[in-house]
Design an enzyme around this catalytic site. Structure first.
Site, PDB file in Angstrom:
ATOM      1  N   GLU A  44       0.870  -1.179   0.000  1.00 10.37           N
ATOM      2  CA  GLU A  44       0.000   0.000   0.000  1.00 10.37           C
ATOM      3  C   GLU A  44       0.900   1.220   0.000  1.00 10.37           C
ATOM      4  O   GLU A  44       1.718   1.405   0.906  1.00 10.37           O
ATOM      5  CB  GLU A  44      -0.919   0.023   1.217  1.00 10.37           C
ATOM      6  CG  GLU A  44      -1.880   1.209   1.193  1.00 10.37           C
ATOM      7  CD  GLU A  44      -2.713   1.361   2.454  1.00 10.37           C
ATOM      8  OE1 GLU A  44      -3.677   2.147   2.427  1.00 10.37           O
ATOM      9  OE2 GLU A  44      -2.393   0.708   3.484  1.00 10.37           O
ATOM     10  N   GLU A  69       4.844   4.750   3.749  1.00  9.24           N
ATOM     11  CA  GLU A  69       4.309   6.038   4.203  1.00  9.24           C
ATOM     12  C   GLU A  69       5.464   6.993   4.458  1.00  9.24           C
ATOM     13  O   GLU A  69       6.424   6.654   5.154  1.00  9.24           O
ATOM     14  CB  GLU A  69       3.480   5.847   5.476  1.00  9.24           C
ATOM     15  CG  GLU A  69       3.034   7.114   6.175  1.00  9.24           C
ATOM     16  CD  GLU A  69       2.217   8.023   5.279  1.00  9.24           C
ATOM     17  OE1 GLU A  69       2.545   9.227   5.197  1.00  9.24           O
ATOM     18  OE2 GLU A  69       1.248   7.525   4.656  1.00  9.24           O
ATOM     19  N   ASP A  96       8.750   7.630   0.523  1.00  4.37           N
ATOM     20  CA  ASP A  96       7.666   7.956  -0.398  1.00  4.37           C
ATOM     21  C   ASP A  96       7.537   6.851  -1.447  1.00  4.37           C
ATOM     22  O   ASP A  96       8.257   5.858  -1.412  1.00  4.37           O
ATOM     23  CB  ASP A  96       7.892   9.316  -1.060  1.00  4.37           C
ATOM     24  CG  ASP A  96       9.186   9.389  -1.854  1.00  4.37           C
ATOM     25  OD1 ASP A  96       9.574   8.359  -2.448  1.00  4.37           O
ATOM     26  OD2 ASP A  96       9.800  10.466  -1.891  1.00  4.37           O
ATOM     27  N   ASP A 118      -3.298  11.908  -2.439  1.00  6.94           N
ATOM     28  CA  ASP A 118      -3.404  13.352  -2.655  1.00  6.94           C
ATOM     29  C   ASP A 118      -3.755  13.598  -4.122  1.00  6.94           C
ATOM     30  O   ASP A 118      -3.057  13.124  -5.012  1.00  6.94           O
ATOM     31  CB  ASP A 118      -2.067  14.019  -2.316  1.00  6.94           C
ATOM     32  CG  ASP A 118      -2.162  15.531  -2.233  1.00  6.94           C
ATOM     33  OD1 ASP A 118      -2.942  16.138  -3.011  1.00  6.94           O
ATOM     34  OD2 ASP A 118      -1.455  16.128  -1.407  1.00  6.94           O
ATOM     35  N   ASP A 154     -12.243   9.613  -3.317  1.00  9.77           N
ATOM     36  CA  ASP A 154     -13.516  10.331  -3.302  1.00  9.77           C
ATOM     37  C   ASP A 154     -13.430  11.576  -4.179  1.00  9.77           C
ATOM     38  O   ASP A 154     -14.365  12.373  -4.227  1.00  9.77           O
ATOM     39  CB  ASP A 154     -13.909  10.709  -1.871  1.00  9.77           C
ATOM     40  CG  ASP A 154     -12.933  11.691  -1.234  1.00  9.77           C
ATOM     41  OD1 ASP A 154     -11.756  11.743  -1.662  1.00  9.77           O
ATOM     42  OD2 ASP A 154     -13.335  12.403  -0.294  1.00  9.77           O
ATOM     43  N   THR A 192     -10.323   2.694   4.946  1.00 14.28           N
ATOM     44  CA  THR A 192      -9.248   3.492   5.519  1.00 14.28           C
ATOM     45  C   THR A 192      -9.869   4.452   6.526  1.00 14.28           C
ATOM     46  O   THR A 192     -11.090   4.618   6.595  1.00 14.28           O
ATOM     47  CB  THR A 192      -8.518   4.311   4.435  1.00 14.28           C
ATOM     48  OG1 THR A 192      -9.371   5.379   3.995  1.00 14.28           O
ATOM     49  CG2 THR A 192      -8.143   3.438   3.244  1.00 14.28           C
ATOM     50  N   TYR A 194      -9.660   7.678   6.405  1.00 21.14           N
ATOM     51  CA  TYR A 194     -10.241   8.751   5.605  1.00 21.14           C
ATOM     52  C   TYR A 194     -11.596   8.336   5.053  1.00 21.14           C
ATOM     53  O   TYR A 194     -12.571   9.098   5.095  1.00 21.14           O
ATOM     54  CB  TYR A 194      -9.290   9.108   4.465  1.00 21.14           C
ATOM     55  CG  TYR A 194      -9.768  10.250   3.591  1.00 21.14           C
ATOM     56  CD1 TYR A 194      -9.343  11.549   3.833  1.00 21.14           C
ATOM     57  CD2 TYR A 194     -10.643  10.028   2.533  1.00 21.14           C
ATOM     58  CE1 TYR A 194      -9.783  12.601   3.037  1.00 21.14           C
ATOM     59  CE2 TYR A 194     -11.091  11.064   1.740  1.00 21.14           C
ATOM     60  CZ  TYR A 194     -10.654  12.352   1.993  1.00 21.14           C
ATOM     61  OH  TYR A 194     -11.097  13.390   1.209  1.00 21.14           O
ATOM     62  N   GLU A 195     -11.659   7.133   4.544  1.00 16.46           N
ATOM     63  CA  GLU A 195     -12.899   6.613   3.968  1.00 16.46           C
ATOM     64  C   GLU A 195     -14.022   6.556   5.001  1.00 16.46           C
ATOM     65  O   GLU A 195     -15.172   6.927   4.711  1.00 16.46           O
ATOM     66  CB  GLU A 195     -12.633   5.221   3.390  1.00 16.46           C
ATOM     67  CG  GLU A 195     -13.789   4.577   2.671  1.00 16.46           C
ATOM     68  CD  GLU A 195     -13.395   3.241   2.059  1.00 16.46           C
ATOM     69  OE1 GLU A 195     -14.246   2.618   1.410  1.00 16.46           O
ATOM     70  OE2 GLU A 195     -12.215   2.830   2.214  1.00 16.46           O
TER      71      GLU A 195
END
Length: 213
Positions: A44, A69, A96, A118, A154, A192, A194-195
């Site tokens: 991921e 991450e 990254d 992003d 999204d 996630t 955020y989700e």
């Protein structure tokens, strides 16, 4: 996503080197030795606070997961979850996603997850999008002809751009979902952070792209 500084992060990371990899280049072509098995490896890119990768690892113990991450304070929070669950099929890299082909060899990775990346909406920042041709080239270098890229967002603009970019790169679509949370796919969906927070604000888009070599 920016988070406040975590004064404990450095010490906690140093105490759990069994999960955090500081020298990923050393495992090029031999990640099975890090996991002590030959199970498939999924990565991921932009793993955030770790809810998704931890959920996937618990759900699929016979798959090895690597979370990438860039923010140290964020990956430290993922590490907390991994340690608490004592997951043997998760490893974390604090870097990254630009150079994944420097520490994974051809065909070593079976699936890549890009979750709520992003969107970099400005035209001058297109090359920073994780589905831009520059990034897709590095993914292509580590995937085989049976591999997949799974993408969720999204952001309508990033979704449309990613469809075009993946298609132009020669990938095919297993499926495209315009509203994940109003579909049968939701049954197997792992969210996630955020989700979970923003799913009520509008549709979640999903793409499952297949690598063609």
């Amino acid at each position: 996503m920016r988070v406040r500084n975590k004064p404990w992060a450095d010490d906690f990371i140093n105490e759990h080197s069994e999960y955090i990899i500081s020298n990923p280049e050393d495992y090029l072509g031999k990640w099975s030795t890090r996991f002590n098995n030959d199970n498939p490896i999924h990565i991921e890119i932009g793993s955030g606070k770790g809810q998704f990768i931890v959920g996937m690892a618990k759900k699929n113990p016979n798959i090895n997961y690597i979370g990438i991450e860039i923010q140290k304070n964020v990956i430290a929070m993922t590490l907390q979850k991994v340690v608490a669950e004592e997951l043997e099929n998760v490893q974390l890299i604090n870097t990254d996603g630009k150079s994944v082909d420097n520490f994974f060899s051809l065909g070593e990775i079976q699936k890549i997850y890009l979750n709520f990346s992003d969107p970099w909406p400005k035209t001058r920042h297109i090359k920073r999008r994780l589905t831009s041709p520059e990034f897709l080239k590095t993914y292509y270098n580590i995937l085989n002809d049976k591999s997949e890229i799974e993408f969720k967002t999204d952001n309508r603009g990033l979704f449309e751009y990613s469809l075009m970019s993946l298609n132009n790169f020669g990938m095919t679509f297993d499926h495209v979902n315009l509203n994940l949370h109003d579909s049968e796919e939701l049954v197997d969906n792992v969210e996630t952070e955020y989700e979970a927070k923003f799913k009520s604000k509008g549709p979640i888009y999903k793409i499952l792209a297949l690598v063609n070599k």
